[in-house]
Structures are given as structure tokens and as C-alpha cells.
Design a protein around this motif. Structure first.
Motif, PDB file in Angstrom:
ATOM      1  N   UNK A 281     -13.344  16.874   8.139  1.00 26.91           N
ATOM      2  CA  UNK A 281     -14.385  17.784   7.698  1.00 26.91           C
ATOM      3  C   UNK A 281     -14.368  19.003   8.602  1.00 26.91           C
ATOM      4  N   UNK A 282     -14.458  20.170   7.990  1.00 25.72           N
ATOM      5  CA  UNK A 282     -14.540  21.405   8.762  1.00 25.72           C
ATOM      6  C   UNK A 282     -15.933  21.549   9.358  1.00 25.72           C
ATOM      7  N   UNK A 283     -15.991  21.922  10.612  1.00 30.57           N
ATOM      8  CA  UNK A 283     -17.262  22.311  11.207  1.00 30.57           C
ATOM      9  C   UNK A 283     -17.589  23.737  10.753  1.00 30.57           C
ATOM     10  N   UNK A 284     -18.776  24.206  11.088  1.00 36.74           N
ATOM     11  CA  UNK A 284     -19.126  25.574  10.736  1.00 36.74           C
ATOM     12  C   UNK A 284     -18.173  26.559  11.402  1.00 36.74           C
ATOM     13  N   UNK A 285     -17.873  26.309  12.673  1.00 39.28           N
ATOM     14  CA  UNK A 285     -16.912  27.165  13.377  1.00 39.28           C
ATOM     15  C   UNK A 285     -15.523  27.033  12.767  1.00 39.28           C
ATOM     16  N   UNK A 286     -15.192  25.811  12.353  1.00 40.30           N
ATOM     17  CA  UNK A 286     -13.888  25.579  11.744  1.00 40.30           C
ATOM     18  C   UNK A 286     -13.715  26.326  10.442  1.00 40.30           C
ATOM     19  N   UNK A 287     -14.795  26.381   9.641  1.00 42.55           N
ATOM     20  CA  UNK A 287     -14.726  27.101   8.375  1.00 42.55           C
ATOM     21  C   UNK A 287     -14.511  28.590   8.609  1.00 42.55           C
ATOM     22  N   UNK A 288     -15.251  29.162   9.555  1.00 41.71           N
ATOM     23  CA  UNK A 288     -15.093  30.584   9.857  1.00 41.71           C
ATOM     24  C   UNK A 288     -13.695  30.874  10.373  1.00 41.71           C
ATOM     25  N   UNK A 289     -13.211  30.013  11.249  1.00 38.84           N
ATOM     26  CA  UNK A 289     -11.872  30.239  11.817  1.00 38.84           C
ATOM     27  C   UNK A 289     -10.808  30.101  10.733  1.00 38.84           C
ATOM     28  N   UNK A 290     -10.971  29.121   9.854  1.00 43.00           N
ATOM     29  CA  UNK A 290      -9.973  28.903   8.812  1.00 43.00           C
ATOM     30  C   UNK A 290      -9.862  30.112   7.893  1.00 43.00           C
ATOM     31  N   UNK A 291     -11.024  30.658   7.492  1.00 35.92           N
ATOM     32  CA  UNK A 291     -11.006  31.809   6.599  1.00 35.92           C
ATOM     33  C   UNK A 291     -10.296  33.005   7.228  1.00 35.92           C
ATOM     34  N   UNK A 292     -10.593  33.257   8.504  1.00 34.49           N
ATOM     35  CA  UNK A 292      -9.931  34.378   9.185  1.00 34.49           C
ATOM     36  C   UNK A 292      -8.466  34.083   9.448  1.00 34.49           C
ATOM     37  N   UNK A 293      -8.172  32.839   9.821  1.00 34.76           N
ATOM     38  CA  UNK A 293      -6.790  32.462  10.114  1.00 34.76           C
ATOM     39  C   UNK A 293      -5.920  32.567   8.871  1.00 34.76           C
ATOM     40  N   UNK A 294      -6.474  32.163   7.717  1.00 38.44           N
ATOM     41  CA  UNK A 294      -5.714  32.234   6.478  1.00 38.44           C
ATOM     42  C   UNK A 294      -5.380  33.672   6.133  1.00 38.44           C
ATOM     43  N   UNK A 295      -6.333  34.584   6.382  1.00 37.66           N
ATOM     44  CA  UNK A 295      -6.082  35.999   6.120  1.00 37.66           C
ATOM     45  C   UNK A 295      -4.997  36.541   7.041  1.00 37.66           C
ATOM     46  N   UNK A 296      -5.050  36.158   8.310  1.00 36.84           N
ATOM     47  CA  UNK A 296      -4.032  36.597   9.271  1.00 36.84           C
ATOM     48  C   UNK A 296      -2.658  36.099   8.851  1.00 36.84           C
ATOM     49  N   UNK A 297      -2.558  34.840   8.467  1.00 33.46           N
ATOM     50  CA  UNK A 297      -1.278  34.263   8.066  1.00 33.46           C
ATOM     51  C   UNK A 297      -0.760  34.925   6.787  1.00 33.46           C
ATOM     52  N   UNK A 298      -1.675  35.222   5.854  1.00 34.39           N
ATOM     53  CA  UNK A 298      -1.265  35.919   4.627  1.00 34.39           C
ATOM     54  C   UNK A 298      -0.752  37.320   4.933  1.00 34.39           C
ATOM     55  N   UNK A 299      -1.428  38.013   5.855  1.00 34.23           N
ATOM     56  CA  UNK A 299      -0.997  39.359   6.232  1.00 34.23           C
ATOM     57  C   UNK A 299       0.384  39.334   6.880  1.00 34.23           C
ATOM     58  N   UNK A 300       0.627  38.346   7.706  1.00 39.63           N
ATOM     59  CA  UNK A 300       1.933  38.224   8.358  1.00 39.63           C
ATOM     60  C   UNK A 300       3.021  37.967   7.321  1.00 39.63           C
ATOM     61  N   UNK A 301       2.728  37.077   6.378  1.00 40.44           N
ATOM     62  CA  UNK A 301       3.706  36.783   5.331  1.00 40.44           C
ATOM     63  C   UNK A 301       3.979  38.005   4.479  1.00 40.44           C
ATOM     64  N   UNK A 302       2.903  38.729   4.152  1.00 41.51           N
ATOM     65  CA  UNK A 302       3.036  39.949   3.362  1.00 41.51           C
ATOM     66  C   UNK A 302       3.913  40.966   4.079  1.00 41.51           C
ATOM     67  N   UNK A 303       3.661  41.166   5.380  1.00 43.43           N
ATOM     68  CA  UNK A 303       4.441  42.120   6.157  1.00 43.43           C
ATOM     69  C   UNK A 303       5.908  41.725   6.195  1.00 43.43           C
ATOM     70  N   UNK A 304       6.187  40.460   6.424  1.00 50.06           N
ATOM     71  CA  UNK A 304       7.570  39.999   6.523  1.00 50.06           C
ATOM     72  C   UNK A 304       8.301  40.153   5.189  1.00 50.06           C
TER      73      UNK A 304
END
Length: 304
Positions: free
Chosen positions: A57-80
Motif C-alpha cells: 500500500x502506498x503511504x501518502x508520501x509514497x503516492x506523492x513521490x510516485x506521481x512525481x517520479x513517474x513524470x520524471x521517468x517519462x520525461x527522461x524516456x521522452x528525451x532519450x
């Protein structure tokens, strides 16, 4: 700790729903997955996941981190992906929607030169002054002229567009030259269907209907009517400049002309922009010159 690797591992655990499935996806052991997530939590100083024997189960902090982390990973993939595609050839069919008069007067050389540079690409060019829904109607790019409102679409400014009040010398000789926007109410005004009324009305309101002897959704028709002496017209310089150069139209109300608008290339916001779209945007950017060649009234209209 490799923070990017730990971030990617954590995101995989969340998306896959378990450490084991994340391990299979990443081709590493479940123990290493657990290690990376634990190191990430220690580094951040918060618990990201609550673990049970059956699920996580995601904690509240985990949910916030996941949403931002997913965006960062998507941006990196997009750039590459974009960097790896820089040398790739544009292929397939590029569907473009464009304004009628602009396309007829100025877009054919762009398309021809673009296809010469990208021979594996075909172009489906549809002309319409209506504001098309590029997603619903299946267009890759729409060329639009005006002041764009905020939307989820991406807009690349291509060139400035100047609007000019014009009339034929014969009309002005017979009816006089207006000295203000308000005085347009005393003249015959040829109205473009999609025009902004704030550009042609006085503070008291819209001009009376009799001041619109001709209304059309095509700027070339209105310009031809103005040349024939039918009235005053407000048109972009990319249409009117030739007639002005030939002395068929005279520019009036120069100090009260509307502020410039622009030509934009508009396309859908996607995580990965298709190579054919990116190639066209890069190609047309700067193609018309700065200032665009149609604003140089004594210049050759060919794009050298």
C-alpha cells in the motif's frame, strides 16, 4: 545509492503491484528490489510503502513521490527517444490543416521543400478557415492564425501576422479617408466572418449591419472586392501586400492598426511527439524569414 535506479525500481513496484513482479520486469532479484526501495526510503527519510504478506500500500508520501517520479521517468524516456530519433527519417503521412488563403499563397513551397528533404513522407493538406479539432478529426498539425487561447495543445509560434486597414484609391477618392476607428461607421466595411469585432467597432458598439455590404469567410474575396472599390477591408499583410505593392490598395489608419497576431503550428500534447511532426515543426520554423517576406512589400515573394 543510484537514485535514478532506485526511483525506477520503486515506480515498477507500484505499477506492478508487488516486489516479485517488479523484479521480473526489471530482470533483477526480489531481494535487490527490496534493497533499492529501502535505500530510497532511508534517503528520503519517509516510508513510501506499507508492506503486508499479500500486497503493498502506498503511504501518502509514497503516492506523492510516485506521481512525481513517474513524470520524471517519462520525461527522461521522452528525451532519450527524441535524441535517438534526431537522425531518423520522417515517414508515413503527415495530415495538416491550414487556413485557405494562407495555404494557397504561401504554403505550397513549404510542402514541396519539406517533401524534397523527407522523400519517405507524404502530406495530406486540408484547407479550412474553421478551427478544426485536430484530435477528433485526425490531424497531426494545424496551422492557425490569431491569438490562441490556453488549451492542452502545444502551439509553436512560426511568424508574426500584421493586420492592415486598406481601401482602393478610387474608394477613398469618392468617400474620403477615415481618420479613426470610430469613423469606420461612416464607411462601407467588408467583414471577414471570423474577425474579432473589437478590431472594427467603435466604443458605442458594433457598426450597423448596413456597414457590412459584404461578409465572407475568405480573405481573398474581400481583398478583391476592396480592390474593386466596394469598401474598406481589414486583412493580413500576407494577403494584402501584393495589392498594396501594385497600388491597387492603400493602407489607412496605420496608427490604429490592431496589434500583430501570429501564425502558429498547433499539435496534440503527447508524451512522445511523432518524428514526422517534429521534423515539420523544425522545418517551418524560420522558413518565412524574420520579418516574413510578405511584409517586405518591395521584395521578391520567392523564399530564397
Amino acid at each position: 545509492m543510484n537514485r535514478l535506479q532506485a526511483m525506477q525500481t520503486f515506480a515498477s513496484v507500484v505499477s506492478e503491484g508487488s516486489f516479485t513482479q517488479a523484479a521480473d520486469r526489471l530482470n533483477i532479484s526480489p531481494q535487490l528490489v527490496s534493497k533499492y526501495v529501502s535505500q530510497l526510503e532511508t534517503h528520503l527519510g519517509v516510508r513510501l510503502l506499507n508492506r503486508t504478506t499479500r500486497r503493498i500500500h502506498l503511504t501518502e508520501a509514497g503516492l506523492q513521490y510516485y506521481q512525481r517520479a513517474q513524470q520524471v521517468l517519462n520525461d527522461i524516456e521522452d528525451m532519450e527517444c527524441q535524441l535517438s530519433d534526431l537522425q531518423s527519417e520522417a515517414r508515413g503521412t503527415l495530415r495538416i490543416s491550414a487556413p485557405v488563403s494562407f495555404a494557397i499563397r504561401h504554403l505550397a513551397p513549404v510542402v514541396a521543400d519539406f517533401q524534397q528533404a523527407n522523400p519517405a513522407l507524404s502530406v495530406d493538406l486540408q484547407l479550412n478557415d474553421r478551427k478544426v479539432d485536430i484530435i477528433e478529426e485526425g490531424f497531426d498539425i494545424a496551422l492557425r492564425i490569431g491569438r490562441l487561447k490556453s488549451s492542452s495543445l502545444i502551439a509553436k509560434r512560426i511568424a508574426p501576422i500584421h493586420l492592415l486597414y486598406c481601401a482602393s484609391p478610387a474608394y477613398l477618392a469618392e468617400h474620403g479617408e477615415p481618420d479613426s476607428i470610430e469613423s469606420l461607421n461612416d464607411h462601407r466595411f467588408l467583414r471577414y466572418t471570423y474577425s474579432d469585432d473589437s478590431q472594427i467597432q467603435n466604443p458605442a458598439g458594433s457598426p450597423a449591419e448596413e456597414h457590412y455590404p459584404l461578409v465572407s469567410n475568405n480573405g481573398d474575396v474581400l481583398t478583391a472586392a476592396a480592390i474593386a472599390g466596394a469598401g474598406i477591408v481589414l486583412q493580413p499583410s500576407f494577403i494584402a501586400s501584393e495589392a498594396i505593392k501594385l497600388g491597387q490598395l492603400k493602407v489607412i489608419l496605420t496608427e490604429q492598426a490592431p496589434s500583430p497576431i501570429a501564425l502558429y503550428a498547433v499539435y496534440a500534447h503527447r508524451q512522445l511527439v511523432a518524428s514526422k511532426v517534429r521534423h515539420f515543426i523544425d522545418f517551418i520554423d524560420g522558413y518565412f524569414g524574420d520579418p516574413p517576406y510578405w511584409d517586405a512589400l518591395d521584395a521578391n515573394p520567392d523564399n530564397d
